[in-house]
Motif scaffolding. Structure first.
Motif, PDB file in Angstrom:
ATOM      1  N   GLU A 181      -6.212  -1.982 -13.560  1.00 21.45           N
ATOM      2  CA  GLU A 181      -5.859  -0.836 -13.009  1.00 21.45           C
ATOM      3  C   GLU A 181      -6.765   0.434 -12.502  1.00 21.45           C
ATOM      4  O   GLU A 181      -7.842  -0.043 -13.364  1.00 21.45           O
ATOM      5  N   LEU A 182      -6.578   1.230 -11.570  1.00 21.54           N
ATOM      6  CA  LEU A 182      -6.949   1.658 -10.966  1.00 21.54           C
ATOM      7  C   LEU A 182      -6.236   3.072 -11.209  1.00 21.54           C
ATOM      8  O   LEU A 182      -5.480   3.422 -10.591  1.00 21.54           O
ATOM      9  N   VAL A 183      -7.737   4.083 -11.422  1.00 26.12           N
ATOM     10  CA  VAL A 183      -6.490   6.039 -11.247  1.00 26.12           C
ATOM     11  C   VAL A 183      -7.697   6.193 -10.525  1.00 26.12           C
ATOM     12  O   VAL A 183      -8.598   6.267 -10.844  1.00 26.12           O
ATOM     13  N   ILE A 184      -7.702   7.212  -9.813  1.00 29.93           N
ATOM     14  CA  ILE A 184      -8.345   8.716  -8.960  1.00 29.93           C
ATOM     15  C   ILE A 184      -7.849   9.335  -9.488  1.00 29.93           C
ATOM     16  O   ILE A 184      -6.615   9.943  -8.988  1.00 29.93           O
ATOM     17  N   TYR A 185      -8.372   9.892  -9.886  1.00 31.14           N
ATOM     18  CA  TYR A 185      -8.916  11.363 -10.394  1.00 31.14           C
ATOM     19  C   TYR A 185      -9.780  12.253  -9.417  1.00 31.14           C
ATOM     20  O   TYR A 185     -10.342  12.122  -9.011  1.00 31.14           O
ATOM     21  N   LEU A 194      -3.144  13.575  -9.489  1.00 31.87           N
ATOM     22  CA  LEU A 194      -3.725  11.669 -10.379  1.00 31.87           C
ATOM     23  C   LEU A 194      -2.947  11.225  -9.118  1.00 31.87           C
ATOM     24  O   LEU A 194      -2.166  11.190  -8.853  1.00 31.87           O
ATOM     25  N   ILE A 195      -4.317   9.503  -8.887  1.00 27.88           N
ATOM     26  CA  ILE A 195      -3.476   8.299  -8.145  1.00 27.88           C
ATOM     27  C   ILE A 195      -3.209   7.206  -9.239  1.00 27.88           C
ATOM     28  O   ILE A 195      -4.195   6.656  -9.394  1.00 27.88           O
ATOM     29  N   VAL A 196      -2.045   6.479  -9.414  1.00 23.75           N
ATOM     30  CA  VAL A 196      -1.959   6.189 -10.153  1.00 23.75           C
ATOM     31  C   VAL A 196      -1.310   4.521  -9.626  1.00 23.75           C
ATOM     32  O   VAL A 196      -0.748   4.722  -9.184  1.00 23.75           O
ATOM     33  N   GLY A 197      -1.382   3.941 -10.152  1.00 23.79           N
ATOM     34  CA  GLY A 197      -0.715   2.798 -10.140  1.00 23.79           C
ATOM     35  C   GLY A 197      -1.545   1.640  -9.362  1.00 23.79           C
ATOM     36  O   GLY A 197      -1.576   0.721  -8.409  1.00 23.79           O
ATOM     37  N   LEU A 198      -3.264   1.878  -8.518  1.00 30.11           N
ATOM     38  CA  LEU A 198      -3.688   1.329  -7.544  1.00 30.11           C
ATOM     39  C   LEU A 198      -4.938   0.166  -8.456  1.00 30.11           C
ATOM     40  O   LEU A 198      -4.688   0.167  -9.608  1.00 30.11           O
ATOM     41  N   LYS A 199      -4.141  -0.629  -8.271  1.00 25.84           N
ATOM     42  CA  LYS A 199      -4.255  -2.487  -8.050  1.00 25.84           C
ATOM     43  C   LYS A 199      -6.111  -2.589  -8.417  1.00 25.84           C
ATOM     44  O   LYS A 199      -6.693  -2.133  -7.313  1.00 25.84           O
ATOM     45  N   PRO A 200      -6.305  -3.422  -9.116  1.00 26.34           N
ATOM     46  CA  PRO A 200      -8.023  -3.927  -8.834  1.00 26.34           C
ATOM     47  C   PRO A 200      -8.694  -4.064  -7.791  1.00 26.34           C
ATOM     48  O   PRO A 200      -9.695  -4.670  -7.417  1.00 26.34           O
ATOM     49  N   THR A 201      -7.870  -5.471  -7.007  1.00 23.47           N
ATOM     50  CA  THR A 201      -7.620  -5.532  -5.908  1.00 23.47           C
ATOM     51  C   THR A 201      -8.310  -4.984  -4.658  1.00 23.47           C
ATOM     52  O   THR A 201      -8.989  -5.368  -3.485  1.00 23.47           O
ATOM     53  N   LEU A 202      -7.810  -3.905  -4.440  1.00 19.80           N
ATOM     54  CA  LEU A 202      -7.900  -2.355  -2.999  1.00 19.80           C
ATOM     55  C   LEU A 202      -9.153  -2.112  -3.890  1.00 19.80           C
ATOM     56  O   LEU A 202      -9.665  -1.886  -4.919  1.00 19.80           O
ATOM     57  N   HIS A 203      -9.873  -2.224  -2.795  1.00 27.51           N
ATOM     58  CA  HIS A 203     -11.301  -1.540  -2.375  1.00 27.51           C
ATOM     59  C   HIS A 203     -11.113  -0.439  -1.494  1.00 27.51           C
ATOM     60  O   HIS A 203     -12.528   0.425  -1.077  1.00 27.51           O
ATOM     61  N   LYS A 204     -10.341   0.428  -1.446  1.00 28.88           N
ATOM     62  CA  LYS A 204      -9.711   1.768  -0.198  1.00 28.88           C
ATOM     63  C   LYS A 204      -8.726   1.729  -0.400  1.00 28.88           C
ATOM     64  O   LYS A 204      -7.894   1.405   0.077  1.00 28.88           O
ATOM     65  N   LEU A 217      -0.266   5.151   1.329  1.00 23.92           N
ATOM     66  CA  LEU A 217      -0.684   5.334  -0.218  1.00 23.92           C
ATOM     67  C   LEU A 217       0.096   4.086  -0.764  1.00 23.92           C
ATOM     68  O   LEU A 217       1.593   3.255  -0.041  1.00 23.92           O
ATOM     69  N   PRO A 218      -0.674   2.603  -1.443  1.00 22.05           N
ATOM     70  CA  PRO A 218       0.140   1.841  -1.841  1.00 22.05           C
ATOM     71  C   PRO A 218       1.421   1.400  -2.300  1.00 22.05           C
ATOM     72  O   PRO A 218       1.470   2.247  -3.475  1.00 22.05           O
ATOM     73  N   HIS A 219       1.186  -0.084  -1.901  1.00 26.17           N
ATOM     74  CA  HIS A 219       3.453   0.056  -3.252  1.00 26.17           C
ATOM     75  C   HIS A 219       2.446   0.271  -4.310  1.00 26.17           C
ATOM     76  O   HIS A 219       1.863  -0.135  -4.290  1.00 26.17           O
ATOM     77  N   GLY A 220       3.808   0.476  -5.349  1.00 22.55           N
ATOM     78  CA  GLY A 220       3.318   0.567  -6.339  1.00 22.55           C
ATOM     79  C   GLY A 220       2.216   1.848  -7.284  1.00 22.55           C
ATOM     80  O   GLY A 220       2.521   2.372  -8.048  1.00 22.55           O
ATOM     81  N   ALA A 221       1.381   2.595  -6.182  1.00 22.17           N
ATOM     82  CA  ALA A 221       0.939   4.097  -6.112  1.00 22.17           C
ATOM     83  C   ALA A 221       1.917   5.087  -6.084  1.00 22.17           C
ATOM     84  O   ALA A 221       2.560   5.101  -5.617  1.00 22.17           O
ATOM     85  N   LEU A 222       1.497   5.871  -6.961  1.00 21.37           N
ATOM     86  CA  LEU A 222       1.801   6.890  -6.948  1.00 21.37           C
ATOM     87  C   LEU A 222       1.313   8.478  -7.198  1.00 21.37           C
ATOM     88  O   LEU A 222      -0.137   8.457  -7.551  1.00 21.37           O
ATOM     89  N   ILE A 223       1.463   9.473  -6.143  1.00 20.72           N
ATOM     90  CA  ILE A 223       0.520  10.986  -6.297  1.00 20.72           C
ATOM     91  C   ILE A 223       1.200  11.941  -6.912  1.00 20.72           C
ATOM     92  O   ILE A 223       2.413  12.159  -6.725  1.00 20.72           O
ATOM     93  N   GLY A 224       0.420  12.237  -8.556  1.00 21.50           N
ATOM     94  CA  GLY A 224       1.047  13.447  -9.181  1.00 21.50           C
ATOM     95  C   GLY A 224      -0.100  14.356  -9.279  1.00 21.50           C
ATOM     96  O   GLY A 224      -0.959  14.447  -9.797  1.00 21.50           O
ATOM     97  N   SER A 225       0.498  15.655  -9.669  1.00 25.49           N
ATOM     98  CA  SER A 225      -0.396  16.347 -10.346  1.00 25.49           C
ATOM     99  C   SER A 225      -0.213  16.417 -11.555  1.00 25.49           C
ATOM    100  O   SER A 225       0.441  16.097 -12.231  1.00 25.49           O
ATOM    101  N   TYR A 226      -1.041  16.899 -12.004  1.00 26.96           N
ATOM    102  CA  TYR A 226      -1.496  16.962 -13.551  1.00 26.96           C
ATOM    103  C   TYR A 226      -1.879  18.351 -14.064  1.00 26.96           C
ATOM    104  O   TYR A 226      -2.921  18.852 -13.677  1.00 26.96           O
ATOM    105  N   GLU A 227      -0.976  18.671 -14.863  1.00 24.92           N
ATOM    106  CA  GLU A 227      -1.711  20.047 -15.545  1.00 24.92           C
ATOM    107  C   GLU A 227      -1.277  20.319 -16.136  1.00 24.92           C
ATOM    108  O   GLU A 227      -0.600  19.486 -17.333  1.00 24.92           O
ATOM    109  N   GLU A 228      -2.672  20.983 -17.154  1.00 26.11           N
ATOM    110  CA  GLU A 228      -2.762  21.462 -18.811  1.00 26.11           C
ATOM    111  C   GLU A 228      -1.905  22.550 -18.801  1.00 26.11           C
ATOM    112  O   GLU A 228      -1.670  22.759 -19.884  1.00 26.11           O
ATOM    113  N   GLY A 229      -2.011  23.744 -17.963  1.00 29.51           N
ATOM    114  CA  GLY A 229      -1.123  24.960 -18.284  1.00 29.51           C
ATOM    115  C   GLY A 229       0.009  24.960 -17.880  1.00 29.51           C
ATOM    116  O   GLY A 229       0.676  24.276 -16.998  1.00 29.51           O
TER     117      GLY A 229
END
Length: 189
Positions: free
Chosen positions: A74-78, A102-112, A118-130
């Motif tokens: 799996e690939l994750v973009i931060y 974060l963009i999560v759920g990216l398949k390793p067959t993707l290269h762009k 947004l590819p099928h199965g991928a999600l974009i979400g905010s990531y908050e520490e505070g």
């Protein structure tokens, strides 16, 4: 002057993320590197062209990456947005972290990733520490730095948009088999 400030902000961002925390025996900075870029900023000295409008719910900047380790599942973009760097005499520059995504759920067959898609199965979400919630997109007219990180992971994370918490980034850093990063800057408009 603005370009010099933005270049320094990019360097501060990259150093702070690469040296950052993680529990793995190998720091993120020593992991195998993935060629990771946005073709939109390759020839603009690190500035995001004004035609690319930030949208926290979509892919707003085209992204491309190269070869991945064979054990990538799996690939994750931060994505992180930082404020202006602060320089104190005798100390390394620092920049305040303003927002993360974060963009999560990216398949390793993707290269762009293409703008708006947004590819099928991928999600974009905010990531908050505070508690404070800021958009990944800067206010109009502000020059701010953005860091993009790509993590190649050896297992599927099975994350949902609501499951992103304060330990997730440390987990990604600890488990990544390879990483790619680049910085870009929103110029003042």
């Amino acid at each position: 002057m603005v370009t010099r400030y933005l270049s320094m902000a990019g360097a501060v961002l990259l150093v702070s993320v690469l040296v950052g925390c993680g529990t793995s025996s190998a720091p993120v900075a020593t992991r195998p590197r993935i060629a990771f870029v946005s073709p939109a900023i390759v020839h603009t000295r690190g500035l995001i062209p004004t035609r690319y409008k930030c949208d926290e719910n979509k892919i707003w900047l085209p992204l491309r990456w190269g070869a991945l380790p064979s054990n990538t599942k799996e690939l994750v973009i931060y994505i992180a947005r930082f404020g202006p760097p602060k320089i104190a005499p005798g100390s390394a520059p620092t920049a305040a972290l303003l927002a993360q995504q974060l963009i999560v759920g990216l398949k390793p067959t993707l290269h762009k990733l293409s703008v708006g898609r947004l590819p099928h199965g991928a999600l974009i979400g905010s990531y908050e520490e505070g508690i404070k919630r800021e958009s990944i997109c800067p206010k109009r007219g502000s020059g701010q730095g953005v860091l993009f990180g790509l993590y190649a992971l050896p297992s599927s994370q099975n994350l949902s948009k609501g499951s992103q918490n304060a330990n997730l980034l440390a987990k990604l850093r600890a488990e990544a088999v390879a990483v790619g990063t680049f910085t870009a800057n929103f110029g003042r408009a």
